[in-house]
Design an enzyme around this catalytic site. Structure first.
Site, PDB file in Angstrom:
ATOM      1  N   ARG A   1       0.869  -1.215   0.234  1.00  0.00           N
ATOM      2  CA  ARG A   1       0.149   0.022   0.012  1.00  0.00           C
ATOM      3  C   ARG A   1       0.770   1.245  -0.052  1.00  0.00           C
ATOM      4  NH1 ARG A   1      -2.573  -3.328   3.424  1.00  0.00           N
ATOM      5  NH2 ARG A   1      -4.304  -4.312   2.548  1.00  0.00           N
TER       6      ARG A   1
ATOM      7  N   LYS B   1       2.921  12.020 -11.113  1.00  0.00           N
ATOM      8  CA  LYS B   1       2.025  11.151 -11.716  1.00  0.00           C
ATOM      9  C   LYS B   1       2.836   9.874 -12.270  1.00  0.00           C
ATOM     10  CE  LYS B   1      -0.900  14.157 -14.696  1.00  0.00           C
ATOM     11  NZ  LYS B   1      -1.109  14.290 -16.230  1.00  0.00           N
TER      12      LYS B   1
ATOM     13  N   GLU C   1       9.646  18.908 -25.323  1.00  0.00           N
ATOM     14  CA  GLU C   1       8.818  19.124 -23.732  1.00  0.00           C
ATOM     15  C   GLU C   1       9.478  20.543 -23.329  1.00  0.00           C
ATOM     16  OE1 GLU C   1       6.199  17.721 -22.902  1.00  0.00           O
ATOM     17  OE2 GLU C   1       6.157  15.530 -23.471  1.00  0.00           O
TER      18      GLU C   1
ATOM     19  N   LYS D   1       7.939  23.250 -14.490  1.00  0.00           N
ATOM     20  CA  LYS D   1       6.846  22.308 -14.082  1.00  0.00           C
ATOM     21  C   LYS D   1       6.777  22.252 -12.458  1.00  0.00           C
ATOM     22  CE  LYS D   1       5.089  17.686 -14.792  1.00  0.00           C
ATOM     23  NZ  LYS D   1       5.303  16.457 -15.273  1.00  0.00           N
TER      24      LYS D   1
ATOM     25  N   GLU E   1      -4.161  17.957 -10.810  1.00  0.00           N
ATOM     26  CA  GLU E   1      -4.658  18.246 -12.100  1.00  0.00           C
ATOM     27  C   GLU E   1      -6.145  18.471 -12.046  1.00  0.00           C
ATOM     28  OE1 GLU E   1      -2.458  16.499 -15.528  1.00  0.00           O
ATOM     29  OE2 GLU E   1      -4.525  16.594 -16.498  1.00  0.00           O
TER      30      GLU E   1
ATOM     31  N   ARG F   1      -2.799  22.733 -13.803  1.00  0.00           N
ATOM     32  CA  ARG F   1      -1.792  21.906 -13.958  1.00  0.00           C
ATOM     33  C   ARG F   1      -2.125  21.520 -15.784  1.00  0.00           C
ATOM     34  NH1 ARG F   1       0.655  16.741 -10.441  1.00  0.00           N
ATOM     35  NH2 ARG F   1       1.796  16.021 -12.515  1.00  0.00           N
TER      36      ARG F   1
ATOM     37  N   ASN G   1      -0.450  20.285 -20.681  1.00  0.00           N
ATOM     38  CA  ASN G   1      -0.873  19.514 -22.011  1.00  0.00           C
ATOM     39  C   ASN G   1      -0.742  20.273 -23.232  1.00  0.00           C
ATOM     40  OD1 ASN G   1      -1.251  17.101 -20.461  1.00  0.00           O
ATOM     41  ND2 ASN G   1      -3.196  17.622 -19.666  1.00  0.00           N
TER      42      ASN G   1
ATOM     43  N   HIS H   1      -0.707  18.520 -26.379  1.00  0.00           N
ATOM     44  CA  HIS H   1      -0.853  17.277 -26.257  1.00  0.00           C
ATOM     45  C   HIS H   1      -1.986  16.675 -26.898  1.00  0.00           C
ATOM     46  CE1 HIS H   1       2.767  17.373 -24.089  1.00  0.00           C
ATOM     47  NE2 HIS H   1       3.052  16.294 -23.598  1.00  0.00           N
TER      48      HIS H   1
ATOM     49  N   HIS I   1      -1.391  13.397 -28.702  1.00  0.00           N
ATOM     50  CA  HIS I   1      -1.603  12.082 -28.190  1.00  0.00           C
ATOM     51  C   HIS I   1      -2.386  11.347 -29.519  1.00  0.00           C
ATOM     52  CE1 HIS I   1      -1.501  13.270 -23.493  1.00  0.00           C
ATOM     53  NE2 HIS I   1      -0.363  12.572 -24.057  1.00  0.00           N
TER      54      HIS I   1
ATOM     55  N   HIS J   1       6.670  10.043 -28.898  1.00  0.00           N
ATOM     56  CA  HIS J   1       5.976  11.296 -28.257  1.00  0.00           C
ATOM     57  C   HIS J   1       6.278  12.756 -28.422  1.00  0.00           C
ATOM     58  CE1 HIS J   1       3.532  13.096 -25.019  1.00  0.00           C
ATOM     59  NE2 HIS J   1       4.689  13.438 -24.531  1.00  0.00           N
TER      60      HIS J   1
HETATM   61  N1  LIG Z   1       4.572  11.038 -15.561  1.00  0.00           N
HETATM   62  C1  LIG Z   1       4.443  11.917 -16.144  1.00  0.00           C
HETATM   63  O1  LIG Z   1       4.376  13.039 -15.681  1.00  0.00           O
HETATM   64  C2  LIG Z   1       5.072  11.780 -17.485  1.00  0.00           C
HETATM   65  C3  LIG Z   1       5.382  13.113 -18.522  1.00  0.00           C
HETATM   66  C4  LIG Z   1       6.097  12.866 -19.519  1.00  0.00           C
HETATM   67  C5  LIG Z   1       6.287  11.600 -20.096  1.00  0.00           C
HETATM   68  N2  LIG Z   1       6.033  10.520 -19.389  1.00  0.00           N
HETATM   69  C6  LIG Z   1       6.271   9.202 -19.974  1.00  0.00           C
HETATM   70  O2  LIG Z   1       7.597   9.117 -20.091  1.00  0.00           O
HETATM   71  C7  LIG Z   1       7.804   8.115 -21.216  1.00  0.00           C
HETATM   72  C8  LIG Z   1       8.801   8.663 -22.056  1.00  0.00           C
HETATM   73  O3  LIG Z   1      10.041   8.854 -21.129  1.00  0.00           O
HETATM   74  P1  LIG Z   1      11.369   8.729 -21.981  1.00  0.00           P
HETATM   75  O4  LIG Z   1      11.390   9.263 -23.340  1.00  0.00           O
HETATM   76  O5  LIG Z   1      12.510   8.696 -20.940  1.00  0.00           O
HETATM   77  O6  LIG Z   1      11.534   7.173 -22.475  1.00  0.00           O
HETATM   78  P2  LIG Z   1      12.181   5.837 -21.789  1.00  0.00           P
HETATM   79  O7  LIG Z   1      12.341   5.731 -20.368  1.00  0.00           O
HETATM   80  O8  LIG Z   1      11.916   4.670 -22.776  1.00  0.00           O
HETATM   81  O9  LIG Z   1      13.724   5.967 -22.414  1.00  0.00           O
HETATM   82  C9  LIG Z   1      14.169   6.350 -23.898  1.00  0.00           C
HETATM   83  C10 LIG Z   1      15.004   5.491 -24.397  1.00  0.00           C
HETATM   84  O10 LIG Z   1      16.271   5.868 -23.554  1.00  0.00           O
HETATM   85  C11 LIG Z   1      17.042   4.803 -22.998  1.00  0.00           C
HETATM   86  N3  LIG Z   1      17.798   5.534 -21.925  1.00  0.00           N
HETATM   87  C12 LIG Z   1      17.542   6.055 -20.944  1.00  0.00           C
HETATM   88  N4  LIG Z   1      18.269   6.999 -20.186  1.00  0.00           N
HETATM   89  C13 LIG Z   1      19.438   6.553 -21.029  1.00  0.00           C
HETATM   90  C14 LIG Z   1      20.822   6.959 -21.016  1.00  0.00           C
HETATM   91  N5  LIG Z   1      21.062   7.697 -19.811  1.00  0.00           N
HETATM   92  N6  LIG Z   1      21.738   6.632 -21.766  1.00  0.00           N
HETATM   93  C15 LIG Z   1      21.571   5.809 -22.996  1.00  0.00           C
HETATM   94  N7  LIG Z   1      20.170   5.382 -22.722  1.00  0.00           N
HETATM   95  C16 LIG Z   1      19.106   5.677 -22.083  1.00  0.00           C
HETATM   96  C17 LIG Z   1      15.796   3.977 -22.537  1.00  0.00           C
HETATM   97  O11 LIG Z   1      16.150   2.463 -22.260  1.00  0.00           O
HETATM   98  C18 LIG Z   1      14.897   3.956 -23.756  1.00  0.00           C
HETATM   99  O12 LIG Z   1      15.374   3.024 -24.765  1.00  0.00           O
HETATM  100  C19 LIG Z   1       6.414   7.829 -21.702  1.00  0.00           C
HETATM  101  O13 LIG Z   1       6.059   6.650 -21.155  1.00  0.00           O
HETATM  102  C20 LIG Z   1       5.528   8.868 -21.145  1.00  0.00           C
HETATM  103  O14 LIG Z   1       4.129   8.508 -21.092  1.00  0.00           O
HETATM  104  C21 LIG Z   1       5.617  10.557 -18.175  1.00  0.00           C
HETATM  105 ZN   LIG Z   2       4.379  15.033 -22.926  1.00  0.00          ZN
END
Ligand SMILES: NC(=O)c1ccc[n+]([C@@H]2O[C@H](COP(=O)([O-])OP(=O)(O)OC[C@H]3O[C@@H](n4cnc5c(N)ncnc54)[C@H](O)[C@@H]3O)[C@@H](O)[C@H]2O)c1
Ligand SMILES: [Zn+2]
Length: 369
Positions: free
Chosen positions: A126, A148, A190, A230, A240, A244, A248, A251, A255, A267
């Site tokens: 939990r 989030k 972003e 942010k 949100e 907040r 988006n 977005h 999306h 993305h």
């Molecule tokens: N929760 C939130 O508020 C929020 C906000 C924005 C995005 N997101 C989420 O984040 C995700 C996208 O994040 P991302 O772009 O980091 O994707 P990711 O975590 O898949 O990383 C992208 C790629 O880079 C690699 N990688 C990460 N760090 C590395 C490093 N230092 N050196 C080499 N390779 C590395 C990973 O293995 C992956 O292949 C999406 O799922 C999106 O929905 C969430």
């Molecule tokens: Zn985004």
């Protein structure tokens, strides 16, 4: 601001207090992460993306903490693995490591890692404490901040999740050196979004930096600025319920583009196209000036981000409509009124949206001021 040495005041980690938990941005944070984990006074389990570079960083953190082998849980990630089965693997790992209610889960990786591990921490017994070491640009400026967390369901992205604030976030800036160039560039979409929300200072800085190679950018300064944007917004609206929403910006289009492309358009790329879409819709509804719109397009183009899509307007509109059903039947947009002034909850007519989608198939209206 031209490419220059990092701001001397920001060479060292910055601590952002807006959120009630520190967000440290810097270079060589490993010792601080280890010290934080020790002073937290709880047994630590490390969870990391199995990417070789990320794993190396996680091991460098785990070693001085003298963690047992089973206290480092490594999982294959990627967007397609951001799902409940992966959360279960992390929960099993926590269980196997003997984690209890007092355990600190320390996640290492990009945005997929922070969403997945944060969700696992929120549900194990939990809820146990969670800290994240962000290794991608998206994780540093966006995903790991704001609480989030969640995973995708076959029916859509991020459909299962909870709000779970971390106890600390560490943006280990040198990790970006191994990040694929494409991921770095897409993460910048972003940052541009944050700059449109924030206004002149960050936007001007990005314009000045954009002709320079990424190797010369003062990344700590840029990331710290985006984190501040942010954090300030999230601090005002944690669940949100209103403001907040501005995060988006671009977005609703993004999306829909991601969905319509079956997630072949990444993305960040979709956000760049979405920022053009939001600008066009704002122009059409008399909110935005051409001058500001062209400034945004010019910046995105100089950063090498895409501004058009080959996807059919009908397919994107259908994806938007599917999303709309989940949002109370209204197609709402976040639209810019100026650089530094963004409005949320704007309802637009189907005709206006369709006309913008048709424009997004064509070359940008202008890419220079
Ligand atoms: N929760 C939130 O508020 C929020 C906000 C924005 C995005 N997101 C989420 O984040 C995700 C996208 O994040 P991302 O772009 O980091 O994707 P990711 O975590 O898949 O990383 C992208 C790629 O880079 C690699 N990688 C990460 N760090 C590395 C490093 N230092 N050196 C080499 N390779 C590395 C990973 O293995 C992956 O292949 C999406 O799922 C999106 O929905 C969430
Ligand atoms: Zn985004």
């Amino acid at each position: 601001m031209v490419a220059q040495e990092e701001d001397p005041d920001l060479r060292f980690p910055i601590v952002n207090d807006d959120l009630g938990y520190p967000v440290m941005v810097g270079d060589g944070l490993r010792d601080r992460i280890v010290a934080f984990a020790r002073t937290f006074g709880a047994p630590v389990v490390v969870a990391c993306d199995d990417n070789a570079h990320v794993r190396r960083l996680a091991e460098a953190i785990a070693k001085p903490l003298r963690l047992k082998q089973d206290a480092v849980v490594t999982v294959a990630l990627g967007e397609s693995r951001k799902r409940l089965a992966t959360v279960e693997r992390v929960l099993d790992g926590l269980c196997a490591a003997g984690a209890d209610r007092h355990t600190l889960l320390l996640g290492v990786g990009g945005g997929v890692a922070s969403d997945t591990f944060g969700f696992a921490a929120a549900t194990y017994m939990r809820g146990i404490a969670y800290a994240h070491v962000a290794t991608s640009l998206v994780a540093m400026v966006d995903a790991s901040i704001g609480g989030k967390t969640g995973v995708n369901l076959p029916g859509g992205k991020n459909l299962a999740g909870v709000f779970k604030d971390p106890v600390a976030v560490f943006c280990e800036v040198p990790a970006l050196q191994t990040l694929p160039f494409r991921s770095l560039r897409e993460g910048l979409a972003e940052v541009v979004k944050a700059a449109i929300i924030e206004g002149e200072e960050l936007f001007d800085a990005l314009e000045t930096l954009s002709p320079h190679s990424f190797g010369r950018w003062p990344w700590t300064t840029v990331i710290a600025a985006a984190v501040k944007v942010k954090s300030a917004i999230v601090a005002d609206d944690r669940q949100e319920a209103g403001i907040r929403e501005v995060l988006n910006l671009g977005h609703t289009f993004a999306h829909a583009i991601e969905r319509a492309s079956a997630f072949r358009v990444a993305h960040g790329a979709a956000v760049a196209i979405g920022l053009r879409g939001a600008g066009l819709l704002a122009l059409r509804t008399g909110r935005f000036s051409e001058r500001d719109h062209f400034r945004v397009l010019g910046l995105l183009a100089l950063l090498g981000l895409p501004l058009r899509t080959a996807l059919e307007a009908d397919a994107i509109f259908a994806a938007m409509s599917a999303d709309k059903k989940r949002r109370g039947g209204k197609l709402r947009f976040v639209l810019p009124r100026a650089i530094g002034d963004v409005e949320y909850g704007v309802e637009c007519s189907e005709r206006a949206v369709r006309s913008v989608l048709a424009r997004l198939q064509r070359a940008p209206e202008a890419v220079r001021r």
